[in-house]
Design a protein around this motif. Structure first.
Motif, mmCIF file in Angstrom:
data_model
loop_
_atom_site.group_PDB
_atom_site.id
_atom_site.type_symbol
_atom_site.label_atom_id
_atom_site.label_comp_id
_atom_site.label_asym_id
_atom_site.label_seq_id
_atom_site.Cartn_x
_atom_site.Cartn_y
_atom_site.Cartn_z
ATOM 1 N N LEU A 121 0.830 -1.204 0.000
ATOM 2 C CA LEU A 121 0.000 0.000 0.000
ATOM 3 C C LEU A 121 0.867 1.258 0.000
ATOM 4 C CD1 LEU A 121 -2.745 1.453 0.313
ATOM 5 C CD2 LEU A 121 -2.510 1.161 2.783
ATOM 6 N N HIS A 122 1.956 1.237 0.749
ATOM 7 C CA HIS A 122 2.849 2.398 0.813
ATOM 8 C C HIS A 122 3.525 2.631 -0.536
ATOM 9 C CE1 HIS A 122 2.251 2.458 5.143
ATOM 10 N NE2 HIS A 122 2.565 1.163 5.195
ATOM 11 N N GLU A 123 3.818 1.545 -1.253
ATOM 12 C CA GLU A 123 4.399 1.684 -2.593
ATOM 13 C C GLU A 123 3.405 2.346 -3.539
ATOM 14 O OE1 GLU A 123 6.535 -1.709 -4.282
ATOM 15 O OE2 GLU A 123 6.230 -2.752 -2.374
ATOM 16 N N LEU A 124 2.121 1.971 -3.427
ATOM 17 C CA LEU A 124 1.089 2.547 -4.287
ATOM 18 C C LEU A 124 0.906 4.032 -3.998
ATOM 19 C CD1 LEU A 124 -1.118 2.127 -6.417
ATOM 20 C CD2 LEU A 124 -2.681 1.505 -4.568
ATOM 21 N N ILE A 125 0.916 4.398 -2.722
ATOM 22 C CA ILE A 125 0.774 5.807 -2.345
ATOM 23 C C ILE A 125 1.967 6.615 -2.860
ATOM 24 C CG2 ILE A 125 0.698 7.410 -0.392
ATOM 25 C CD1 ILE A 125 -0.859 5.275 1.152
ATOM 26 N N ALA A 126 3.159 6.045 -2.725
ATOM 27 C CA ALA A 126 4.359 6.723 -3.231
ATOM 28 C C ALA A 126 4.290 6.893 -4.745
ATOM 29 C CB ALA A 126 5.601 5.936 -2.835
ATOM 30 N N LEU A 127 3.751 5.863 -5.428
ATOM 31 C CA LEU A 127 3.612 5.926 -6.879
ATOM 32 C C LEU A 127 2.655 7.043 -7.282
ATOM 33 C CD1 LEU A 127 4.546 4.385 -9.470
ATOM 34 C CD2 LEU A 127 2.425 3.081 -9.303
ATOM 35 N N SER A 128 1.568 7.218 -6.523
ATOM 36 C CA SER A 128 0.592 8.265 -6.830
ATOM 37 C C SER A 128 1.186 9.659 -6.689
ATOM 38 C CB SER A 128 -0.630 8.130 -5.922
ATOM 39 O OG SER A 128 -0.311 8.469 -4.579
ATOM 40 N N ARG A 129 2.272 9.755 -5.918
ATOM 41 C CA ARG A 129 2.953 11.046 -5.735
ATOM 42 C C ARG A 129 4.077 11.254 -6.737
ATOM 43 N NH1 ARG A 129 3.270 10.426 0.884
ATOM 44 N NH2 ARG A 129 1.059 10.870 1.285
ATOM 45 N N GLY A 130 4.208 10.309 -7.671
ATOM 46 C CA GLY A 130 5.195 10.458 -8.732
ATOM 47 C C GLY A 130 6.487 9.733 -8.508
ATOM 48 N N SER A 131 6.630 9.031 -7.378
ATOM 49 C CA SER A 131 7.874 8.333 -7.079
ATOM 50 C C SER A 131 8.035 7.105 -7.978
ATOM 51 C CB SER A 131 7.894 7.897 -5.608
ATOM 52 O OG SER A 131 9.034 7.128 -5.309
ATOM 53 N N GLY A 132 9.104 7.074 -8.756
ATOM 54 C CA GLY A 132 9.379 5.927 -9.623
ATOM 55 C C GLY A 132 8.498 5.829 -10.847
ATOM 56 N N MET A 133 7.731 6.860 -11.161
ATOM 57 C CA MET A 133 6.819 6.814 -12.303
ATOM 58 C C MET A 133 7.490 7.418 -13.532
ATOM 59 S SD MET A 133 2.983 8.462 -12.689
ATOM 60 C CE MET A 133 2.414 7.698 -11.179
ATOM 61 N N GLU A 134 7.519 6.647 -14.631
ATOM 62 C CA GLU A 134 8.130 7.126 -15.865
ATOM 63 C C GLU A 134 7.282 8.229 -16.491
ATOM 64 O OE1 GLU A 134 9.049 4.070 -18.640
ATOM 65 O OE2 GLU A 134 9.799 2.693 -17.123
ATOM 66 N N ALA A 135 5.983 8.000 -16.521
ATOM 67 C CA ALA A 135 5.046 8.948 -17.130
ATOM 68 C C ALA A 135 3.681 8.732 -16.488
ATOM 69 C CB ALA A 135 4.975 8.725 -18.642
ATOM 70 N N PRO A 136 2.783 9.717 -16.576
ATOM 71 C CA PRO A 136 1.438 9.544 -16.001
ATOM 72 C C PRO A 136 0.716 8.365 -16.638
ATOM 73 C CG PRO A 136 1.858 11.845 -16.563
ATOM 74 C CD PRO A 136 2.974 11.047 -17.163
ATOM 75 N N HIS A 148 -17.287 -2.489 -4.674
ATOM 76 C CA HIS A 148 -16.655 -1.227 -4.297
ATOM 77 C C HIS A 148 -15.685 -1.479 -3.149
ATOM 78 C CE1 HIS A 148 -17.172 3.092 -2.554
ATOM 79 N NE2 HIS A 148 -16.028 2.943 -3.206
ATOM 80 N N SER A 149 -14.471 -1.890 -3.479
ATOM 81 C CA SER A 149 -13.489 -2.255 -2.463
ATOM 82 C C SER A 149 -12.592 -1.075 -2.135
ATOM 83 C CB SER A 149 -12.642 -3.431 -2.948
ATOM 84 O OG SER A 149 -11.818 -3.016 -4.022
ATOM 85 N N CYS A 150 -11.719 -1.286 -1.139
ATOM 86 C CA CYS A 150 -10.751 -0.251 -0.766
ATOM 87 C C CYS A 150 -9.843 0.111 -1.931
ATOM 88 C CB CYS A 150 -9.911 -0.715 0.416
ATOM 89 S SG CYS A 150 -10.797 -0.793 1.974
ATOM 90 N N LEU A 151 -9.575 -0.851 -2.783
ATOM 91 C CA LEU A 151 -8.683 -0.590 -3.902
ATOM 92 C C LEU A 151 -9.261 0.447 -4.853
ATOM 93 C CD1 LEU A 151 -7.317 -4.151 -4.767
ATOM 94 C CD2 LEU A 151 -6.079 -2.234 -3.755
ATOM 95 N N LEU A 152 -10.574 0.451 -5.026
ATOM 96 C CA LEU A 152 -11.197 1.445 -5.898
ATOM 97 C C LEU A 152 -11.020 2.844 -5.309
ATOM 98 C CD1 LEU A 152 -12.807 2.114 -8.414
ATOM 99 C CD2 LEU A 152 -14.907 1.698 -7.120
ATOM 100 N N ALA A 153 -11.139 2.957 -3.987
ATOM 101 C CA ALA A 153 -10.921 4.254 -3.344
ATOM 102 C C ALA A 153 -9.495 4.745 -3.559
ATOM 103 C CB ALA A 153 -11.234 4.150 -1.853
ATOM 104 N N LEU A 154 -8.539 3.814 -3.564
ATOM 105 C CA LEU A 154 -7.136 4.185 -3.734
ATOM 106 C C LEU A 154 -6.840 4.697 -5.141
ATOM 107 C CD1 LEU A 154 -5.424 1.248 -1.807
ATOM 108 C CD2 LEU A 154 -5.633 3.618 -1.051
ATOM 109 N N THR A 155 -7.630 4.276 -6.123
ATOM 110 C CA THR A 155 -7.393 4.747 -7.495
ATOM 111 C C THR A 155 -7.659 6.246 -7.620
ATOM 112 O OG1 THR A 155 -9.671 4.198 -8.174
ATOM 113 C CG2 THR A 155 -7.972 2.501 -8.492
ATOM 114 N N GLN A 156 -8.390 6.826 -6.673
ATOM 115 C CA GLN A 156 -8.662 8.259 -6.728
ATOM 116 C C GLN A 156 -7.414 9.088 -6.424
ATOM 117 O OE1 GLN A 156 -12.182 9.322 -4.459
ATOM 118 N NE2 GLN A 156 -13.157 7.382 -4.938
#
Length: 217
Positions: A121-136, A148-156
Motif C-alpha cells: 500500500l505504501h508503494e502505491l501511495i508513493a507511486l501516486s505522488r510520482g515516485s518511480g513513475m516514468e510517465a502519467p 466497491h473495495s478499498c482498492l477502488l478508493a485508492l485509485t482516486q
C-alpha cells in the motif's frame, strides 16, 4: 468530438504505448471465485503488445518482461483464502439472500483490512505522488469482482485518469451507486444474492426490493 473506425482503434492500440495501472485483487485465476476473469491473460496481452503495465495485486504474475512492474499486496490472498474456506459456495447455497449479504460485506471488510495492512500500500501511495513513475498513467483497469473495495478508493489518488472496471458476471449494487448516471432497479434487476430471474412476479419483486433495502443498512 472525434470518431474512430474499428480499424483506426486497432491501429492506435498496436502502435501507441500506453501506461496501464491494473488494480486486481487476484491477478491469476483464483479457483474459489466463480465467474472470475483470467487477469493474467489480460496482463500478458497488454505486455505482448508493447504496453507498460503496473500491477497492484494480492498475487504475482510470473513474468520477466521489462514492461511489467508489480506492487504486491501480500496480506490480501490470505484474507481471501480464509473467508472463502469458511464461507464456501456449498455453505452459501444453504443461506438465504439476507445471510449472503452479511457474508459478502464481512468479506469486504476482511479484504479491506488486508489491503490497509499490506506493505505494498505504501508503494502505491508513493507511486501516486510520482515516485518511480516514468510517465502519467493513461488508464486504470479495476477488478470489480469484489464490488466497491478499498482498492477502488485508492485509485482516486491518481487524478484525472480514466477507470475501466472489468467483471465476468454481475455488477454489485454498491459499485453501481458510485457510477454517475446509474440507478438501482430492484423491480427489474434481481439482486446478485437472490435466486430470482429477470421475469419476476409481484411478490418476487417485493422480496427483491427488501433485499436491496437490507443491503443499504
Amino acid at each position: 468530438m472525434v470518431y474512430f473506425t474499428a480499424k483506426q482503434a486497432r491501429l492506435n492500440y498496436l502502435y501507441f504505448v500506453y501506461m496501464c495501472l491494473c488494480v486486481f485483487l487476484i491477478s491469476a485465476f483464483f479457483h474459489f471465485v466463480a465467474n472470475s476473469i483470467r487477469h493474467d491473460a489480460v496482463i500478458k496481452g497488454l505486455i505482448e503488445n508493447g504496453h507498460k503495465v503496473t500491477l497492484v495485486s494480492g498475487s504475482t504474475v510470473h513474468s520477466k518482461s521489462p514492461h511489467l512492474t508489480q506492487i504486491h499486496l501480500e496480506q490480501v490472498k490470505g484474507a481471501l483464502d480464509a473467508t472463502n474456506n469458511i464461507h464456501s459456495r456449498l455453505v452459501n447455497a444453504w443461506l438465504n439472500p439476507f445471510e449472503r449479504i452479511y457474508h459478502w460485506y464481512n468479506k469486504q471488510m476482511k479484504v479491506c483490512q488486508a489491503v490497509l495492512s499490506s506493505s505494498g500500500l505504501h508503494e502505491l501511495i508513493a507511486l501516486s505522488r510520482g515516485s518511480g513513475m516514468e510517465a502519467p498513467f493513461d488508464v486504470i483497469l479495476f477488478d470489480a469482482t469484489y464490488g466497491h473495495s478499498c482498492l477502488l478508493a485508492l485509485t482516486q489518488l491518481f487524478e484525472h485518469v480514466p477507470i475501466v472496471a472489468v467483471r465476468a458476471s454481475h455488477i454489485t449494487p454498491d459499485l453501481l451507486q458510485i457510477v454517475p448516471g446509474t440507478q438501482l432497479q430492484p423491480a427489474t434487476v434481481p439482486h446478485f444474492t437472490s435466486t430470482h430471474h429477470e421475469r419476476m412476479n409481484f411478490f418476487e419483486r417485493l422480496h427483491n426490493t427488501l433485499i436491496y433495502a437490507s443491503a443499504q443498512l
